[in-house]
Design an enzyme around this catalytic site. Structure first.
Site, PDB file in Angstrom:
ATOM      1  N   GLU A  38      23.862  35.459  41.813  1.00  0.00           N
ATOM      2  CA  GLU A  38      25.310  35.294  41.727  1.00  0.00           C
ATOM      3  C   GLU A  38      25.849  34.745  43.054  1.00  0.00           C
ATOM      4  O   GLU A  38      25.157  34.712  44.064  1.00  0.00           O
ATOM      5  CB  GLU A  38      25.990  36.625  41.389  1.00  0.00           C
ATOM      6  CG  GLU A  38      25.608  37.167  40.026  1.00  0.00           C
ATOM      7  CD  GLU A  38      26.405  38.402  39.643  1.00  0.00           C
ATOM      8  OE1 GLU A  38      26.964  38.395  38.535  1.00  0.00           O
ATOM      9  OE2 GLU A  38      26.460  39.358  40.432  1.00  0.00           O
ATOM     10  N   ASP A  50      34.459  40.964  44.454  1.00  0.00           N
ATOM     11  CA  ASP A  50      34.081  39.804  45.270  1.00  0.00           C
ATOM     12  C   ASP A  50      35.248  39.180  46.039  1.00  0.00           C
ATOM     13  O   ASP A  50      36.319  38.942  45.468  1.00  0.00           O
ATOM     14  CB  ASP A  50      33.521  38.700  44.385  1.00  0.00           C
ATOM     15  CG  ASP A  50      32.404  39.154  43.484  1.00  0.00           C
ATOM     16  OD1 ASP A  50      32.064  40.338  43.487  1.00  0.00           O
ATOM     17  OD2 ASP A  50      31.865  38.300  42.759  1.00  0.00           O
TER      18      ASP A  50
END
Length: 524
Positions: free
Chosen positions: A235, A56
């Site tokens: 998420e 990420d």
């Protein structure tokens, strides 16, 4: 965010620790790879770490002339584990310079999961120690500390423009007694002069909204969930306001939740909702039953938008991780894994189906262009191929802009990274009214049964379809009709498979305009 979703968190953590200790003999080799950017599949204009695993993007923020990119990083190996924040800076979001690890894991206590960073312009936190009376600001990061059996939000701060970081002595700053409370995105809410955080209860598919006067004391205000696509986990949320149709008077809020699994192409994906936010609660205005997805390829996830871009710029810009948790730990790169997308400008546009998110590559990517390689107008498919051959167009780092007029019931595609028995197809189909990437025969696909395939997005069909394609050594990003539909896929072609041509099922399809640029490497 985490890669392994089942079984005991404690067992997973120590299993991973043991694995990386066992493979520590590889670490010198991985360190030796720092700065080597001419490997066969190493992207030339997408950000990748010097070595080891990356997922990420985190903490995207602009401060004193620099864009900061933090990212989920394993400094010890090429698979997920030992998560920490890697760090790079840029003056244009295109050319990046690596900095040392910013926020490392606390071995045996917690790993550093995803989060965000902001500029605390007026020292609301009391953590800024600058002596300049005209600039009391500093950088503050809010991240998830992943303990063995719980996840809590921590604060770290930097008083030297992000070069070094200290953890706040009062951590954790937000603890809701949950095992899956993570991925805080923080922003300043000017209307009520306060900080707002959106985070998730991932397993419960819930977004939690909190607020704070000072970044260190947070109060839970509301929740949002059980809407849109709810299977899998939620998420990496984000929440921001955008003008509608470039009208500064008409604005809507966009709530982003990254989904794993359950995306249209399988595995991970980016879902969004359009509505309103009153400082405490988000109200969804997306009609029930509609699922809105930001990208219809297989490899765009864990998006994060930049904080503190100057008002005079005014853009909302995000980027995402180019991979998929179905095979992220198995991708066939040896010394590094994971790439970030091109930064993309976001806007809202009214369509017959409702308000939709539109994406476009940032204008700064034009600095990558070499001398124009090819330009043509009013071409048949055969004429386009003649021009491509005459201009010796081939390569693994290209930008293609085309306007295509396919005939009825036909398919027109660019065949990229073409070689013996392999090619990646990027095209449009007037039969199905869609844009697609087909990587079934793109090269090495056998490392995961979930990798090969054709991925498509529906288009509002017109007689002329625009394609804007960015081809890198191991990725393709496609923006159709000025970003109304977007697809992102990884590819792993054989070295030397770098031919380009155009194919049509119908010989009378037209290429109304075609421009192709070879793109420079950002690492040379």
């Amino acid at each position: 965010m985490i890669a392994f979703r089942t079984g005991s968190r404690l067992r997973r953590y120590f299993t991973l620790t043991f694995f990386f200790l066992q493979t520590s003999v590889l670490f010198p080799m991985l360190e030796a790879a720092q700065g080597e950017y001419d490997q066969p599949w190493r992207p030339q204009f997408h950000f990748t770490p010097p070595s080891n695993f990356m997922n990420d993007p985190n903490g995207l923020v602009y401060y004193h002339g620099e864009y900061h990119l933090f990212y989920q990083h394993n400094p010890q190996g090429a698979e997920w584990g030992h998560m920490s924040w890697g760090h790079a800076i840029s003056e244009d979001m295109v050319h990046w310079r690596h900095l040392p690890l910013a926020i490392p894991e606390e071995p045996g206590r917690y790993m550093i999961y995803s989060g965000s960073a902001v500029v605390d312009w007026h020292n609301s936190s009391g953590l800024c120690t600058g002596t300049d009376a005209n600039d009391r600001s500093c950088l503050v990061a809010v991240y998830t500390a992943a303990y063995h059996d719980s996840q809590k939000q921590h604060v770290a701060f930097s008083n030297d423009r992000g070069r070094s970081w200290s953890n706040y002595s009062g951590n954790p700053v937000a603890d809701l007694n949950q095992a899956d409370f993570r991925d805080p995105k923080v922003f300043w809410y000017e209307a009520q002069k306060k900080w707002v955080m959106v985070a998730v209860f991932a397993d419960e598919t819930q977004v939690k909204i909190l607020d704070s006067p000072n970044l260190t004391k947070w109060t839970l205000r509301s929740g949002f969930g059980l809407q849109g696509a709810t299977k899998g986990q939620w998420e990496c949320p984000d929440l921001f306001e955008l003008p509608v149709d470039n009208d500064s008077g008409a604005k809507k809020w966009v709530l982003v939740v990254n989904r794993n699994p359950g995306a249209p192409a399988g595995g991970t994906g980016v879902q969004y909702f359009v509505g309103n936010f009153d400082g405490a609660k988000f109200t969804n205005e997306t009609p029930e039953g509609q699922e809105l997805w930001a990208d219809h390829g297989k490899d765009f996830y864990a998006t994060n938008s930049f904080s503190d871009i100057p008002p005079g710029d005014g853009r909302r810009i995000w980027l995402g991780w180019i991979s998929n948790w179905q095979y992220a730990n198995a991708e066939p790169t040896k010394l590094w894994r994971g790439a970030q997308s091109l930064p993309r400008v976001l806007r809202l546009k009214t369509s017959p189906d409702g308000i939709r998110l539109i994406q476009a590559p940032i204008k700064e990517t034009e600095s990558l262009r070499s001398k124009l390689s090819l330009r043509g107008t009013g071409l048949s498919v055969g004429q386009a191929n003649q021009k491509i051959q005459a201009a010796h167009i081939a390569g693994d780092a290209l930008e293609i802009a085309a306007e295509i007029a396919p005939t009825a019931e036909s398919m027109v595609s660019f065949r990229l990274r073409k070689g013996q028995n392999e090619e990646t197809l990027v095209g449009v189909s007037s039969k199905t009214h869609e844009v697609f990437i087909d990587r079934t025969h793109s090269g090495l696909v056998s490392f995961s049964p979930d990798f090969p395939g054709r991925h498509a997005a529906a288009l509002r069909w017109t007689s002329l379809v625009k394609l804007h394609i960015f081809l890198d050594r191991s990725s393709v990003e496609v923006f159709a009709n000025d970003g109304e539909a977007v697809l992102t896929d990884r590819i792993y072609p054989s070295p030397g498979s770098d031919a380009v041509d155009v194919y049509s099922e119908s010989g009378d399809s037209q290429i109304q305009s075609l421009s192709i640029w070879k793109l420079h490497s950002i690492w040379k």
